[in-house]
Design an enzyme around this catalytic site. Sequence first.
Site, mmCIF file in Angstrom:
data_model
loop_
_atom_site.group_PDB
_atom_site.id
_atom_site.type_symbol
_atom_site.label_atom_id
_atom_site.label_comp_id
_atom_site.label_asym_id
_atom_site.label_seq_id
_atom_site.Cartn_x
_atom_site.Cartn_y
_atom_site.Cartn_z
ATOM 1 N N GLY A 250 -26.432 -3.217 38.684
ATOM 2 C CA GLY A 250 -25.300 -4.278 38.513
ATOM 3 C C GLY A 250 -23.985 -3.287 37.964
ATOM 4 O O GLY A 250 -22.863 -3.243 38.340
ATOM 5 N N GLU A 718 -27.377 -1.219 27.253
ATOM 6 C CA GLU A 718 -26.472 -0.263 27.138
ATOM 7 C C GLU A 718 -26.316 0.794 26.143
ATOM 8 O O GLU A 718 -25.593 1.691 26.067
ATOM 9 C CB GLU A 718 -25.161 -1.128 27.096
ATOM 10 C CG GLU A 718 -24.967 -1.803 28.508
ATOM 11 C CD GLU A 718 -24.071 -3.086 28.241
ATOM 12 O OE1 GLU A 718 -22.707 -3.259 28.645
ATOM 13 O OE2 GLU A 718 -24.399 -4.256 27.750
#
Length: 756
Positions: A250, A718
């Site tokens: 994604g 992240e």
Amino acid sequence: MTTDISLTRDPAHVRHGSSIGQPLTRRDGVLKVTGSARYAADNHPPKMLHAVMAVSSIARGRVASLDVAAAKSHPGIVEVMTQANRPPLADDPDAKTNPFMFRMESLQNDRVRYANQPIAVVIAETLEAATEGAALLAPRYEVEPARAGLDGNESYIPPAVGIGHPAELRHGDVEGTLATSAHAIDATYETPAQYHNPMEPHAIVAHWDGDTLSIDMPTQGLAMGQARIAGLFGIPPGNIHIRSPFLGGGFGCKGLISGPVTLGILAAKLVGRPVKLVLRREQMYGPVGHRSPSRQRLRMGTASDGALAAIHHHAKIATSSFDDFYEPAANASHSLYASPAIAISHEAVRIDTGTPLFMRAPGEAPGSLALECAIDEMALACGMDPLAFRLKNYAEVEPISGKPFSSKALRECYAQGAERFGWSKRPLAPRQMRDDEGFLVGWGMGTATFPALMFAAEARAVIRRDGSGAMETGAHDMGQGAWTAFAQIAADALALDLEQVDFKAGSSDLPDAGIAGGSAHTATAGTAIHNAGAAVIAKLAELATSDERSPLFGAGNAGVVARDGRLHRRDDESRHEGYGDILARAGLAEIEARGNGAADPAAQSSYAMHAHGAVFAEVKVDPDLGQIRVTRMVGAFAAGRVINPRLVQSQILGGMIWGVSFTLHEQAIVDHRSGRIMNANLAEYHVPVNADVPRMEAIMVDEHDPHVNVLGIKGVGEIGVTGSAGAVANAVWHATGVRVRRFPIRIDDLVMPVSG
Ligand code: MOS
């Protein structure tokens, strides 16, 4: 429609008490490696047609003509959808009523706002016919000059950056302090536009039945997408059923409903049959978001002892001509290093590009690269080792807000990472190390940080008379292993074995699990799962303790503990009763409860919440050819409670590879004359392949943070890229003595300066 995925079990993994903390393999791993996982585009409902988008080859202007007749006369073509015949939408796709709503192209007019913008959709019996039909449209354009690059238009101060963050922040006297600093640096770094490039492109299979809409598509935001589609098509959200059990990646581009998804739904409406629309790889470079290029100027000053006195981080970024998303790159400097004076500022230009959007640590990735390079340059100016400089200057409390930081965990990351890497043997000066083959060897480091965010989620827990449980939440697994980790949390929340819990996710028919983004999915939906489990067990306890036939009668909720599918009296462990027995006596087939996950505003106003890490990299540079190889990386990360160490490590390693990619590989190259991307494919848009990825280690530093949420989870999605990108860049400097400030670093940046 329900999600009906039977997850595999791996008998090799034996639980020891708690499911949380077990390094289980992905529950859907076997489905994936055997090709039996059904991705969105694998769904072929009866009578389904294939849609192919035609996209613009110009970046700005209007579509003057399309040869619809030629396309329609091709065998197998059912319909060509253009602005002339596309069904109406209830909401203007160019309207913007909340900060997560972005303007999209759905053939609303003849304007072209960027290259690769959809301009028509050809619908046919076969993919081949639709593809050929799209080629026959032979569009003619009225072309206007394209504005490209960071100097392509006049700049302005954006109204906000990221989602609702101020574009400017000033704390203390930055200019005065810089003017009187003992040591100072002033450096400008450039990063290119980047594109997400998940393996699975955006895909949709849309199927209307009256005003009910069934959709198969990969999404990072089921409920948000459902609401957006409901608005666009003027139907209740409950009429929309989105299935998204598997995503082939994604990276942020599947978070929001995009123009192509809307076009797939419109196409199905137009022809009255199910329609499948899959983006070709080059069509991913435009309508589905990307990362803006950046030009970042870092000015820093220190006292004579190397104590940071002032930081000014200024970032210039780009957005589209028609919408606002501003990569919050300079925000990377607002919290990590202690400095009495800090200024953050952003400046933007509007260019003829698809709107940039969330992509793999938006803001933090380019911002921390510039920051960590600048910190390295500042350390050098002070004559200090980069680690010693960071240890002197990392923040104990968030410098602007004054809130306490998890600085102890960061210190541990520095210590454990440096020890494992062997940092203490690093010579201060560059170009001092060579390997046996004569390659220049360099060591660099970077600090990693990412905010520990929480959004909002809900889960539903069930306990059944047979003693088993169920947990439902519309969670998303982008490949990171979310299903496995959530099932582990669910098992502990229900005090059952993993095998006794039926965990359902990946459908908009389930409770809203929020979004898989901002590295906050496990924290947010995990908290909802935990709370739903606690709530259903409280209900069960209420049943038992108020029933005089139960051995738990009179214990009261506070006096009961759930373990191994039974409730036990806290004060007398010999008195207990199984879940099934409690339900059977009450005459209930099952009992259910819901729970929510959300940020705790009291904790958030008292504490700065971040995950941290320290990354160390070794590179080898060919002194004759300038070729760079990353040969070794060690990252140490503290990210709160680890639900599944195997999956967490794998996510962190993935993030570290993004760091290598950011510094050495990724770059969308834009032709400034046409505004077109010249490498809109996976052959020329470089990403690290196996040969580019060195031996990597990710150490998880034990951290108990009681403030972030009930389970103590911070995000790991992240943070891996932050720190890593800078570490690689700093290692290249240390190997060569050449400071490259334009990324990705290329052979030609090094070959002349290093040779000899
Ligand atoms: Mo991410 S860019 O929060 O999917």
